[in-house]
Design an enzyme around this catalytic site. Structure first.
Site, PDB file in Angstrom:
ATOM      1  N   GLU A 208       0.802  -1.235   0.000  1.00 11.40           N
ATOM      2  CA  GLU A 208       0.000   0.000   0.000  1.00 11.40           C
ATOM      3  C   GLU A 208       0.832   1.281   0.000  1.00 11.40           C
ATOM      4  OE1 GLU A 208      -2.961   0.066   3.059  1.00 11.40           O
ATOM      5  OE2 GLU A 208      -3.823  -1.861   2.505  1.00 11.40           O
ATOM      6  N   GLU A 389      -5.369  -8.633   0.881  1.00 11.26           N
ATOM      7  CA  GLU A 389      -6.066  -8.113   2.061  1.00 11.26           C
ATOM      8  C   GLU A 389      -7.526  -7.854   1.734  1.00 11.26           C
ATOM      9  OE1 GLU A 389      -4.505  -4.856   4.365  1.00 11.26           O
ATOM     10  OE2 GLU A 389      -2.441  -5.551   4.103  1.00 11.26           O
TER      11      GLU A 389
HETATM   12  O1  IFM Z   1      -4.093  -3.096   9.197  1.00 17.77           O
HETATM   13  C1  IFM Z   1      -4.070  -2.552   7.908  1.00 17.77           C
HETATM   14  C2  IFM Z   1      -2.928  -3.134   7.112  1.00 17.77           C
HETATM   15  O2  IFM Z   1      -1.704  -2.965   7.746  1.00 17.77           O
HETATM   16  C3  IFM Z   1      -2.853  -2.471   5.764  1.00 17.77           C
HETATM   17  N1  IFM Z   1      -4.137  -2.508   5.088  1.00 17.77           N
HETATM   18  C4  IFM Z   1      -5.295  -2.102   5.824  1.00 17.77           C
HETATM   19  C5  IFM Z   1      -5.349  -2.824   7.158  1.00 17.77           C
HETATM   20  C6  IFM Z   1      -6.597  -2.399   7.947  1.00 17.77           C
HETATM   21  O3  IFM Z   1      -6.578  -1.024   8.173  1.00 17.77           O
END
Ligand code: IFM
Length: 478
Positions: A208, A389
């Site tokens: 990210e 994710e």
């Molecule tokens: O916890 C975070 C992760 O580290 C990166 N993506 C979003 C998740 C939830 O906010």
């Protein structure tokens, strides 16, 4: 502040469990889940392609703890979380989920879930306390133990090289605002490819970068806490350059591993049918998606993105001839992280059209995942995709039926995308464990597995039991 940080870390290290766990005894051959038997395959529901990589994700600073043990150096998140007012309740990752000490317990939990794939991140400052130079053997040993334990249980390791925890020693030299940081990252990446590359077949470069730019450098609510839009854009370019240099570094080792970036992407929609809203949606799509996807997958920033920056914007000089070709070095896969859509008005404002969660930014819209995946195929071709994710925080402790409903809908959207021809190869739930949710500290619980905040004892939530059945059946119930 730095002084206080060093002292606090030292104290945390002394208080934590005395040392890292020893080598693990030989494992029996991987078998099915233990405990209550999973539902039988063939029950009514969606069926995913054979070999689909059902997984779960974590990141180093959010779960490991052992912040000052075995030679680990501090990262920007150690510094930031120890400064007053940066995290809810002053929480830090000093102990986190104590995964560093409980790694075998966690590996057994993963095996019992039936995970096919586990996506974790390497703490750069654990393996290179100064960010560069000689490797810290004890820190590296932890990742050998983790990866060996995964392989022994039949779980495929997916290693992320950077999940926001820039070594503080490199931040002191300018961090991502400094062009050299891209090469420091590539050098570290290459050391990891040589050290772990015979066991890790899939590498993710950056997690990210958009979040690093927006929260770490623009609003400053994440480490390193900068609030400077101009610096943020420079850091963003250097992050992308680091991605491309790391891809090249892997190729230079001659190792076979697959590599790509992990991008959080949000489908953008006009909030209404007006031409103004459509124009704003196209503009926001550039910032949310194309600014990251185009350089990585097409080797160039979106037309007009760089030229549209103010004449004196430092990012104009930061992008040097040849950089875009480096960033666009061929990736083997794209890791997609999807949480929420964006709806934008003709005035450029954001509106929420669906329910949200405890994380107020997380607007629940599973169809957005279908739109995102099919759009990537349409605009960027048939690159293999894996979701690294997706998930939600729940306040329902272990009876997290809301998380089950959320995941079921997102799995269904992923299935529809596969039916539509998208090459989606895996789905990693965020997160395996309750963990340190950055500025929110431990107030949000994203795990399939509950972690007691006092004892760090683990307990499978209802969602974990449900997910075990999904994996066993190779798809969710209807
Ligand atoms: O916890 C975070 C992760 O580290 C990166 N993506 C979003 C998740 C939830 O906010």
């Amino acid at each position: 502040m730095r002084r206080r940080h060093v002292l606090t870390l030292a104290a945390a290290g002394a208080a934590a469990t005395a040392c890292s766990p020893p080598e693990e005894p030989a494992q029996p051959a991987p078998s099915g889940a233990t405990g209550t038997p999973p539902p039988k395959p063939g029950a009514a529901g969606l069926v995913f392609p054979a070999g689909f990589a059902w997984g779960a994700s974590t990141s180093a600073y959010q779960v490991e703890g052992a912040a000052a043990e075995d030679g680990r150096g501090p990262s920007v998140w150690d510094t930031f979380s120890h400064q007053a007012g940066h995290t809810r309740g002053g929480d830090t990752g000093d102990v986190a989920a104590d995964h560093y000490h409980r790694v075998y317990e966690d590996l057994d939990l993963m095996r019992d879930l039936g995970l096919k794939s586990y996506r974790f991140s390497i703490s750069w400052s654990r393996v290179l306390p100064q960010g560069r130079g000689a490797l810290n053997a004890k820190g590296l040993d932890f990742y050998h133990r983790l990866v060996d334990g995964l392989l022994a249980r039949g779980i495929v390791p997916v290693a992320t090289l950077f999940h926001w925890d820039t070594p503080q020693a490199l931040q002191d030299k300018g961090g991502w605002e400094q062009r050299d940081c891209a090469q420091w990252f590539a050098d570290y990446a290459q050391q990891m490819f040589y050290s772990l590359g015979d066991k890790v077949a899939t590498w993710l470069t950056l997690n990210e970068p958009k979040t690093v730019v927006s929260l770490g450098y623009t609003t400053g609510v994440h480490a390193p806490g900068r609030k400077d839009r101009r610096a943020a854009d420079v850091a963003g370019h250097h992050l992308l350059l680091a991605h491309g240099l790391a891809v090249r570094a892997l190729r230079a080792t001659g190792r076979k591993g697959a590599i790509g970036a992990a991008l959080n992407l949000s489908p953008v929609y006009p909030a209404d049918g007006s031409p103004g809203a459509a124009r704003q949606a196209a503009a926001l799509d550039v910032e949310e998606n194309r600014r990251w996807l185009d350089p990585v997958l097409l080797g160039k920033y979106p037309d007009g993105w760089l030229d549209g920056q103010p004449a004196n914007a430092p990012v104009r000089a930061a992008v040097r001839p040849g950089d875009e070709a480096v960033i666009g070095e061929r990736s083997d896969l794209l890791a997609v992280q999807y949480y929420n859509p964006a709806f934008v008005t003709a005035q450029g404002g954001r509106v929420t059209k669906h329910p949200t969660t405890q994380a107020s930014w997380l607007e629940v819209y599973p169809d957005g995942l279908f739109d995102l995946l099919t759009r990537i195929k349409r605009d960027y071709g048939d690159i293999p995709l894996t979701i690294t994710e997706n998930g939600m925080p729940s306040t329902n402790d272990v009876r997290d039926d809301d998380r089950i409903a959320f995941l079921r809908e997102h799995f269904a959207a992923a299935h529809r995308a596969i039916q539509a021809g998208v090459r989606l190869q895996g789905f990693h739930v965020w997160s395996l464990l309750d963990n340190f949710e950055w500025a929110e500290g431990y107030s949000q619980r994203w795990g399939l597995i509950r972690v007691d905040q006092d004892t760090r004892d683990r307990r499978r939530k209802a969602s974990a039991e449900w997910y075990r059945g999904v994996i066993a059946r190779n798809g969710p119930d209807a």
